[in-house]
Write a protein that holds these residues in place. Structure first.
Motif, PDB file in Angstrom:
ATOM      1  N   LEU A 123       0.825  -1.203   0.000  1.00 28.47           N
ATOM      2  CA  LEU A 123       0.000   0.000   0.000  1.00 28.47           C
ATOM      3  C   LEU A 123       0.862   1.257   0.000  1.00 28.47           C
ATOM      4  O   LEU A 123       0.500   2.270  -0.608  1.00 28.47           O
ATOM      5  CB  LEU A 123      -0.947  -0.021   1.196  1.00 28.47           C
ATOM      6  CG  LEU A 123      -2.001  -1.139   1.114  1.00 28.47           C
ATOM      7  CD1 LEU A 123      -2.647  -1.356   2.466  1.00 28.47           C
ATOM      8  CD2 LEU A 123      -3.051  -0.822   0.065  1.00 28.47           C
ATOM      9  N   ALA A 124       2.008   1.180   0.642  1.00 36.19           N
ATOM     10  CA  ALA A 124       2.933   2.311   0.589  1.00 36.19           C
ATOM     11  C   ALA A 124       3.526   2.464  -0.803  1.00 36.19           C
ATOM     12  O   ALA A 124       3.610   3.571  -1.341  1.00 36.19           O
ATOM     13  CB  ALA A 124       4.042   2.116   1.624  1.00 36.19           C
ATOM     14  N   ASP A 125       3.925   1.340  -1.397  1.00 35.02           N
ATOM     15  CA  ASP A 125       4.568   1.389  -2.710  1.00 35.02           C
ATOM     16  C   ASP A 125       3.607   1.821  -3.814  1.00 35.02           C
ATOM     17  O   ASP A 125       3.975   2.600  -4.707  1.00 35.02           O
ATOM     18  CB  ASP A 125       5.163   0.023  -3.055  1.00 35.02           C
ATOM     19  CG  ASP A 125       6.332  -0.365  -2.171  1.00 35.02           C
ATOM     20  OD1 ASP A 125       6.900   0.528  -1.503  1.00 35.02           O
ATOM     21  OD2 ASP A 125       6.668  -1.569  -2.119  1.00 35.02           O
ATOM     22  N   VAL A 126       2.387   1.283  -3.786  1.00 38.49           N
ATOM     23  CA  VAL A 126       1.453   1.483  -4.898  1.00 38.49           C
ATOM     24  C   VAL A 126       0.555   2.698  -4.687  1.00 38.49           C
ATOM     25  O   VAL A 126       0.320   3.472  -5.623  1.00 38.49           O
ATOM     26  CB  VAL A 126       0.595   0.212  -5.103  1.00 38.49           C
ATOM     27  CG1 VAL A 126      -0.488   0.455  -6.149  1.00 38.49           C
ATOM     28  CG2 VAL A 126       1.475  -0.960  -5.512  1.00 38.49           C
ATOM     29  N   PHE A 127       0.068   2.893  -3.462  1.00 39.49           N
ATOM     30  CA  PHE A 127      -0.897   3.964  -3.211  1.00 39.49           C
ATOM     31  C   PHE A 127      -0.288   5.170  -2.490  1.00 39.49           C
ATOM     32  O   PHE A 127      -0.953   6.202  -2.355  1.00 39.49           O
ATOM     33  CB  PHE A 127      -2.078   3.429  -2.400  1.00 39.49           C
ATOM     34  CG  PHE A 127      -2.930   2.435  -3.140  1.00 39.49           C
ATOM     35  CD1 PHE A 127      -3.978   2.864  -3.938  1.00 39.49           C
ATOM     36  CD2 PHE A 127      -2.673   1.082  -3.064  1.00 39.49           C
ATOM     37  CE1 PHE A 127      -4.771   1.955  -4.632  1.00 39.49           C
ATOM     38  CE2 PHE A 127      -3.453   0.160  -3.752  1.00 39.49           C
ATOM     39  CZ  PHE A 127      -4.503   0.601  -4.541  1.00 39.49           C
TER      40      PHE A 127
END
Length: 262
Positions: A235-239
């Motif tokens: 979620l950190a990487d993508v969003f």
């Protein structure tokens, strides 16, 4: 009915919108597609419901190339609710839902009693039977969405593709629609209806989908059960958000609380 997307790519005006996507959706499964705005979700789904021809790759229904099927045959197997639906003419709700029966009728045939029964049951399933004689253009956004889902159900598809089906719905309606879709996946047709849906709300995706595919910059970056896919790192990487995972007190599904990253 099983949906197989193999090596699907879309290139428009020199830009790769979707890159070599492979995806599986089995019979009776509710499969979610999640990703940031502009990640390629709608482009991918447009290829699945034949609004767009991919640059490369195939979409197969139980092994048959969907893009090689006659339009009527494809429409008997797959129904879709795009993110934006333009209906400018003065149709009643009943007439809009009846359009879902067209793939099952001969060109010169009128709507039969059986067709009307299918439409009435579809409207009842989405809680919109009372709207049947209303003008479609007079409805609220949420009411329109329910009617369009009813049209898709009246089509009696084995595969249902939904692009952001909870748009314009309040929270109670969102839960009702996704419960309806999940129930249809479990029992509408022998073996279950296959449902492929793009969802913006990650908590709804986690609570209702059997499997998730995460798409970023046109490529699938993760897939699997929601609890396995929706990790803080992904979620950190993508969003670009910091996520805290909790369990829903009744269903036990993973739910997410968000903070700004950093």
């Amino acid at each position: 009915m099983k949906v197989d997307v193999d090596g699907l790519s879309v290139r428009i005006a020199g830009a790769h919108l979707v890159r070599d996507v492979t995806l599986r959706a089995g019979s009776g499964r509710l499969v979610g597609l999640v990703g940031p705005n502009g990640s390629g979700k709608s482009t991918l789904l447009r290829c699945v419901y034949r609004a767009l021809r991919p640059t490369a790759g195939t979409v197969r229904l139980d092994g048959e190339d969907l893009h090689a099927m006659a339009p009527r045959e494809g429409a008997r197997r797959l129904a879709a609710l795009p993110q934006e639906v333009v209906t400018e003419f003065g149709f009643t709700v009943a007439e809009v839902v009846a359009m879902g029966r067209l793939p099952h009728q001969r060109a010169s045939a009128r709507t039969s009693a059986a067709d009307r029964d299918h439409c009435a049951r579809a409207l009842d399933r989405v809680g919109a039977a009372h709207l049947a004689e209303r003008a479609f253009l007079s409805l609220s956004g949420g009411e329109k969405q329910r009617v369009l889902i009813a049209r898709a159900l009246a089509q009696e598809p084995k595969v249902l593709v939904l692009d952001e089906p909870t748009n314009h719905l309040d929270i109670a309606q969102q839960l009702e629609v996704l419960t309806l879709v999940r129930d249809r996946a479990a029992g509408d047709v022998p073996g279950g209806m296959t449902v492929l849906t793009a969802l913006h709300d990650l908590n709804l995706a986690a609570g209702y989908c059997d499997e998730l595919y995460v798409i970023a910059r046109g490529a699938i970056v993760a897939s699997g059960a929601p609890a396995d896919v929706l990790t803080p790192q992904l979620l950190a990487d993508v969003f670009g958000v910091r996520a805290h995972r909790v369990r829903h007190p009744e269903s036990g599904s993973v739910q997410l609380l968000f903070d700004r990253l950093g």
